[in-house]
Every structure is written in C-alpha cells, then in structure tokens.
Design a protein around this motif. Structure first.
Motif, PDB file in Angstrom:
ATOM      1  N   PHE A 136      42.617  39.386  29.519  1.00 36.04           N
ATOM      2  CA  PHE A 136      41.986  40.666  29.854  1.00 36.04           C
ATOM      3  C   PHE A 136      43.023  41.741  30.156  1.00 36.04           C
ATOM      4  O   PHE A 136      44.084  41.449  30.703  1.00 36.04           O
ATOM      5  CB  PHE A 136      41.089  40.510  31.090  1.00 36.04           C
ATOM      6  CG  PHE A 136      39.998  39.494  30.937  1.00 36.04           C
ATOM      7  CD1 PHE A 136      38.867  39.770  30.191  1.00 36.04           C
ATOM      8  CD2 PHE A 136      40.105  38.248  31.544  1.00 36.04           C
ATOM      9  CE1 PHE A 136      37.856  38.834  30.052  1.00 36.04           C
ATOM     10  CE2 PHE A 136      39.100  37.301  31.414  1.00 36.04           C
ATOM     11  CZ  PHE A 136      37.973  37.594  30.667  1.00 36.04           C
ATOM     12  N   THR A 137      42.663  42.984  29.842  1.00 37.18           N
ATOM     13  CA  THR A 137      43.550  44.100  30.147  1.00 37.18           C
ATOM     14  C   THR A 137      42.897  45.105  31.090  1.00 37.18           C
ATOM     15  O   THR A 137      43.537  46.051  31.517  1.00 37.18           O
ATOM     16  CB  THR A 137      43.967  44.840  28.854  1.00 37.18           C
ATOM     17  OG1 THR A 137      42.789  45.280  28.180  1.00 37.18           O
ATOM     18  CG2 THR A 137      44.791  43.937  27.954  1.00 37.18           C
ATOM     19  N   ALA A 138      41.633  44.905  31.438  1.00 41.86           N
ATOM     20  CA  ALA A 138      40.925  45.853  32.305  1.00 41.86           C
ATOM     21  C   ALA A 138      40.916  45.331  33.748  1.00 41.86           C
ATOM     22  O   ALA A 138      41.926  44.850  34.243  1.00 41.86           O
ATOM     23  CB  ALA A 138      39.510  46.087  31.769  1.00 41.86           C
ATOM     24  N   GLU A 139      39.784  45.411  34.401  1.00 43.07           N
ATOM     25  CA  GLU A 139      39.652  45.065  35.814  1.00 43.07           C
ATOM     26  C   GLU A 139      39.430  43.577  36.079  1.00 43.07           C
ATOM     27  O   GLU A 139      39.451  43.153  37.232  1.00 43.07           O
ATOM     28  CB  GLU A 139      38.480  45.861  36.419  1.00 43.07           C
ATOM     29  CG  GLU A 139      38.719  47.347  36.453  1.00 43.07           C
ATOM     30  CD  GLU A 139      39.903  47.720  37.318  1.00 43.07           C
ATOM     31  OE1 GLU A 139      40.026  47.198  38.448  1.00 43.07           O
ATOM     32  OE2 GLU A 139      40.740  48.524  36.856  1.00 43.07           O
ATOM     33  N   GLU A 140      39.208  42.776  35.045  1.00 44.91           N
ATOM     34  CA  GLU A 140      38.861  41.370  35.250  1.00 44.91           C
ATOM     35  C   GLU A 140      39.905  40.585  36.043  1.00 44.91           C
ATOM     36  O   GLU A 140      39.536  39.807  36.926  1.00 44.91           O
ATOM     37  CB  GLU A 140      38.577  40.679  33.915  1.00 44.91           C
ATOM     38  CG  GLU A 140      37.328  41.149  33.226  1.00 44.91           C
ATOM     39  CD  GLU A 140      37.550  42.327  32.277  1.00 44.91           C
ATOM     40  OE1 GLU A 140      38.630  42.974  32.349  1.00 44.91           O
ATOM     41  OE2 GLU A 140      36.658  42.602  31.472  1.00 44.91           O
ATOM     42  N   PRO A 141      41.212  40.760  35.786  1.00 44.62           N
ATOM     43  CA  PRO A 141      42.184  40.002  36.583  1.00 44.62           C
ATOM     44  C   PRO A 141      42.103  40.323  38.079  1.00 44.62           C
ATOM     45  O   PRO A 141      42.210  39.415  38.917  1.00 44.62           O
ATOM     46  CB  PRO A 141      43.537  40.404  35.998  1.00 44.62           C
ATOM     47  CG  PRO A 141      43.224  40.751  34.578  1.00 44.62           C
ATOM     48  CD  PRO A 141      41.877  41.438  34.659  1.00 44.62           C
ATOM     49  N   ARG A 142      41.888  41.577  38.403  1.00 45.23           N
ATOM     50  CA  ARG A 142      41.774  41.943  39.819  1.00 45.23           C
ATOM     51  C   ARG A 142      40.509  41.337  40.435  1.00 45.23           C
ATOM     52  O   ARG A 142      40.526  40.831  41.553  1.00 45.23           O
ATOM     53  CB  ARG A 142      41.775  43.459  39.981  1.00 45.23           C
ATOM     54  CG  ARG A 142      42.067  43.893  41.403  1.00 45.23           C
ATOM     55  CD  ARG A 142      42.341  45.336  41.492  1.00 45.23           C
ATOM     56  NE  ARG A 142      41.125  46.061  41.125  1.00 45.23           N
ATOM     57  CZ  ARG A 142      40.935  47.326  41.329  1.00 45.23           C
ATOM     58  NH1 ARG A 142      41.891  48.040  41.873  1.00 45.23           N
ATOM     59  NH2 ARG A 142      39.826  47.906  40.977  1.00 45.23           N
ATOM     60  N   PHE A 143      39.420  41.369  39.689  1.00 42.33           N
ATOM     61  CA  PHE A 143      38.168  40.749  40.120  1.00 42.33           C
ATOM     62  C   PHE A 143      38.394  39.246  40.330  1.00 42.33           C
ATOM     63  O   PHE A 143      38.009  38.675  41.356  1.00 42.33           O
ATOM     64  CB  PHE A 143      37.075  40.997  39.074  1.00 42.33           C
ATOM     65  CG  PHE A 143      35.763  40.359  39.384  1.00 42.33           C
ATOM     66  CD1 PHE A 143      34.841  41.000  40.192  1.00 42.33           C
ATOM     67  CD2 PHE A 143      35.440  39.114  38.857  1.00 42.33           C
ATOM     68  CE1 PHE A 143      33.619  40.411  40.485  1.00 42.33           C
ATOM     69  CE2 PHE A 143      34.227  38.516  39.139  1.00 42.33           C
ATOM     70  CZ  PHE A 143      33.311  39.167  39.962  1.00 42.33           C
ATOM     71  N   ALA A 144      39.038  38.601  39.351  1.00 43.06           N
ATOM     72  CA  ALA A 144      39.318  37.172  39.445  1.00 43.06           C
ATOM     73  C   ALA A 144      40.184  36.867  40.664  1.00 43.06           C
ATOM     74  O   ALA A 144      39.950  35.866  41.354  1.00 43.06           O
ATOM     75  CB  ALA A 144      39.997  36.675  38.166  1.00 43.06           C
ATOM     76  N   ALA A 145      41.164  37.719  40.951  1.00 37.28           N
ATOM     77  CA  ALA A 145      42.038  37.496  42.097  1.00 37.28           C
ATOM     78  C   ALA A 145      41.239  37.450  43.394  1.00 37.28           C
ATOM     79  O   ALA A 145      41.445  36.561  44.231  1.00 37.28           O
ATOM     80  CB  ALA A 145      43.105  38.592  42.171  1.00 37.28           C
ATOM     81  N   GLY A 146      40.329  38.385  43.563  1.00 35.69           N
ATOM     82  CA  GLY A 146      39.521  38.411  44.778  1.00 35.69           C
ATOM     83  C   GLY A 146      38.626  37.191  44.911  1.00 35.69           C
ATOM     84  O   GLY A 146      38.532  36.577  45.978  1.00 35.69           O
TER      85      GLY A 146
END
Length: 162
Positions: A136-146
């Motif tokens: 992913f290049t959008a917000e998904e990694p940040r969402f996954a991190a949380g």
C-alpha cells in the motif's frame, strides 16, 4: 494486488509475505486454505531455474514451515481471529469493509501474535508493517500500525512493560 519488494536473505519475511498473499488468494478465489498452501508450496515458493523472482509473483526466499503454520492457524481459527481483530477496529471500520489484502495481513499477524511467544510482538509488528508498506502507498500502513499495536498489547501484554 501489487507485489512488495523483498529484501534478500529474509526467509521469515518471505514466509509472512507469502502468508498474506495466500490468505488473500483463498478468500478471493474461494479455494480452501489447504489447496492454496499446496499451490504456493509447489509453484510460488523457493528458487526455480528459469523462473521469475519476487516481482513475478514468486517468493524465492521463504521459510516454508513458518508460512504453512501462519496460514493454517489463520484459516483454522478464522472466526476467533476475526472477533479479536473486530474488537480492535472502530465501529465505522468493520472487518468486511477493509481492503482484502489488509484483512489478510491483520489475520496473519493476529495468528502469530495470539498463538506464539516468539518472536517478540514488536518484531512481528515491524515485519507486517514492512509488508503493508510494500502493498500500500496510502493510509493503510498507518491504519495497520495502530491496529497491530493495539492487538499486540492486548494479546501479549508481557511484551510491553509498563
């Protein structure tokens, strides 16, 4: 589904990438997880002379035992894992609404966090976040991190001293 790039010499990372791909494939195709495991082990894991590498859908370096263990745990305990994940999602973001690759990633990570004590939770989080950044290049990694941080703190509180 785009394929992330994998650093050389990281068979455990390769196993986790392949597990996310296999869980995604099983859900998308409706094939049984065992069928997908067999397909991956026969055709997508390891080096094959004259065949493409990671960029061609292969995972040349993967710990096959770890890969199979993650997929089997995630598949056989899917209802329990989905309930655990759902408990850590906002009401506005039910599991069914998530991108299917993100769903597969969370299921694989939750299976590892729930059913083992090694490696430490922070290592598992870091590995799956690397994978998320590859897909992913959008917000998904940040969402996954949380979500992964909350899951890890819930499932392995001993890994997070006060």
């Amino acid at each position: 589904m785009s394929l992330p790039t994998q650093p050389r010499g990281r068979p455990r990372t390769g196993a986790r990438v392949a597990a996310v791909q296999a869980l995604f494939q099983a859900e998308a195709s409706g094939d049984s997880p065992e069928t997908v495991l067999d397909q991956f082990i026969r055709h997508r894991l390891g080096q094959m002379p004259g065949q493409g590498g990671f960029e061609d859908g292969r995972v040349p370096e993967a710990d096959v035992a770890l890969f199979a263990g993650i997929v089997r745990r995630a598949a056989t305990r899917s209802d329990d894992l989905d309930a655990i994940i759902t408990a850590h999602l906002a009401e506005a973001w039910p599991l069914a609404k998530l991108d299917p690759v993100l769903r597969a990633l969370l299921r694989a990570a939750t299976a590892e966090l729930r059913d083992g004590r090694e490696p430490p939770a922070k290592v598992i989080i870091r590995e799956y976040l690397d994978i998320a950044h590859g897909f992913f290049t959008a917000e998904e990694p940040r969402f996954a991190a949380g979500v992964l941080d909350a899951l890890a703190r819930s499932l392995r509180p001993g890994d997070f001293p006060a």
